[in-house]
Scaffold this motif. Structure first.
Motif, PDB file in Angstrom:
ATOM      1  N   ALA A 228      -0.809   0.993   2.464  1.00  0.00           N
ATOM      2  CA  ALA A 228      -1.146   1.211   1.056  1.00  0.00           C
ATOM      3  C   ALA A 228       0.056   1.755   0.292  1.00  0.00           C
ATOM      4  O   ALA A 228       0.316   1.333  -0.843  1.00  0.00           O
ATOM      5  CB  ALA A 228      -2.334   2.159   0.936  1.00  0.00           C
ATOM      6  N   ALA A 229       0.801   2.664   0.895  1.00  0.00           N
ATOM      7  CA  ALA A 229       1.985   3.219   0.238  1.00  0.00           C
ATOM      8  C   ALA A 229       3.032   2.135   0.000  1.00  0.00           C
ATOM      9  O   ALA A 229       3.634   2.061  -1.084  1.00  0.00           O
ATOM     10  CB  ALA A 229       2.575   4.357   1.074  1.00  0.00           C
ATOM     11  N   LYS A 230       3.241   1.280   0.990  1.00  0.00           N
ATOM     12  CA  LYS A 230       4.213   0.185   0.855  1.00  0.00           C
ATOM     13  C   LYS A 230       3.754  -0.801  -0.219  1.00  0.00           C
ATOM     14  O   LYS A 230       4.545  -1.235  -1.067  1.00  0.00           O
ATOM     15  CB  LYS A 230       4.379  -0.525   2.201  1.00  0.00           C
ATOM     16  N   ALA A 231       2.481  -1.140  -0.207  1.00  0.00           N
ATOM     17  CA  ALA A 231       1.952  -2.066  -1.212  1.00  0.00           C
ATOM     18  C   ALA A 231       2.073  -1.471  -2.611  1.00  0.00           C
ATOM     19  O   ALA A 231       2.462  -2.173  -3.552  1.00  0.00           O
ATOM     20  CB  ALA A 231       0.496  -2.414  -0.900  1.00  0.00           C
ATOM     21  N   ALA A 232       1.761  -0.185  -2.752  1.00  0.00           N
ATOM     22  CA  ALA A 232       1.880   0.470  -4.060  1.00  0.00           C
ATOM     23  C   ALA A 232       3.325   0.433  -4.548  1.00  0.00           C
ATOM     24  O   ALA A 232       3.577   0.148  -5.722  1.00  0.00           O
ATOM     25  CB  ALA A 232       1.372   1.906  -3.976  1.00  0.00           C
ATOM     26  N   ALA A 233       4.258   0.701  -3.652  1.00  0.00           N
ATOM     27  CA  ALA A 233       5.680   0.656  -4.030  1.00  0.00           C
ATOM     28  C   ALA A 233       6.100  -0.759  -4.414  1.00  0.00           C
ATOM     29  O   ALA A 233       6.841  -0.952  -5.389  1.00  0.00           O
ATOM     30  CB  ALA A 233       6.538   1.176  -2.882  1.00  0.00           C
ATOM     31  N   ASP A 234       5.613  -1.749  -3.680  1.00  0.00           N
ATOM     32  CA  ASP A 234       5.948  -3.141  -3.990  1.00  0.00           C
ATOM     33  C   ASP A 234       5.367  -3.572  -5.337  1.00  0.00           C
ATOM     34  O   ASP A 234       6.021  -4.285  -6.099  1.00  0.00           O
ATOM     35  CB  ASP A 234       5.451  -4.074  -2.884  1.00  0.00           C
ATOM     36  N   LEU A 235       4.150  -3.119  -5.643  1.00  0.00           N
ATOM     37  CA  LEU A 235       3.551  -3.444  -6.932  1.00  0.00           C
ATOM     38  C   LEU A 235       4.312  -2.767  -8.067  1.00  0.00           C
ATOM     39  O   LEU A 235       4.552  -3.364  -9.118  1.00  0.00           O
ATOM     40  CB  LEU A 235       2.079  -3.039  -6.973  1.00  0.00           C
ATOM     41  N   ASP A 236       4.704  -1.527  -7.835  1.00  0.00           N
ATOM     42  CA  ASP A 236       5.482  -0.800  -8.839  1.00  0.00           C
ATOM     43  C   ASP A 236       6.815  -1.496  -9.094  1.00  0.00           C
ATOM     44  O   ASP A 236       7.256  -1.601 -10.238  1.00  0.00           O
ATOM     45  CB  ASP A 236       5.698   0.640  -8.377  1.00  0.00           C
TER      46      ASP A 236
END
Length: 138
Positions: free
Chosen positions: A33-41
């Protein structure tokens, strides 16, 4: 239901499941989830920055965000996978959008979105990013 409303409903459900402890994210869930959030950002900039971009770049960023969700989905199971799959499904209209003029030829059923549709999709991604940040929190 429109894209933004669907995303709001999904993120509210995720928040509620976490509050109710029906969903207790595992350390793997949190990392993904942290990686996905960073990628979306990284894919979707600020409101002002996105609005200033030409349509073709806005669409490119939206597709990058959708790809980030799909890649994250490939690495999880259970509630996080269900959440990611549902959010990616809600964003699928983006796949039918085009920024280029088809010059009178076939366009494979694509449509040119309105500026508001771009904005709604970008806001939806920001909401997903915020929800994933919440999932990633210990």
């Amino acid at each position: 239901m429109d894209m933004r409303t669907t995303i709001e409903t999904l993120t509210a459900e995720a928040d509620q499941q976490i509050r109710d402890q029906a969903w207790i994210p595992t350390p793997i869930d949190q990392a993904i989830a942290a990686k996905a959030a960073a990628d979306l950002d990284a894919a979707i900039g600020s409101r002002d920055a996105q609005a200033a971009l030409p349509a073709i770049e806005r669409l490119e960023h939206l597709r990058a965000a959708l790809a980030a969700l799909a890649i994250s989905l490939a690495h999880v199971h259970g509630r996080l996978a269900w959440f990611l799959g549902a959010t990616a499904t809600a964003l699928t209209p983006v796949l039918q959008w085009r920024a280029l003029n088809p010059d009178g030829g076939p366009a494979f059923g694509t449509i040119q979105p309105t500026p508001q549709q771009y904005t709604d999709a970008e806001e939806s991604i920001r909401r997903i990013q915020a929800a994933l940040t919440h999932v990633a929190a210990p």
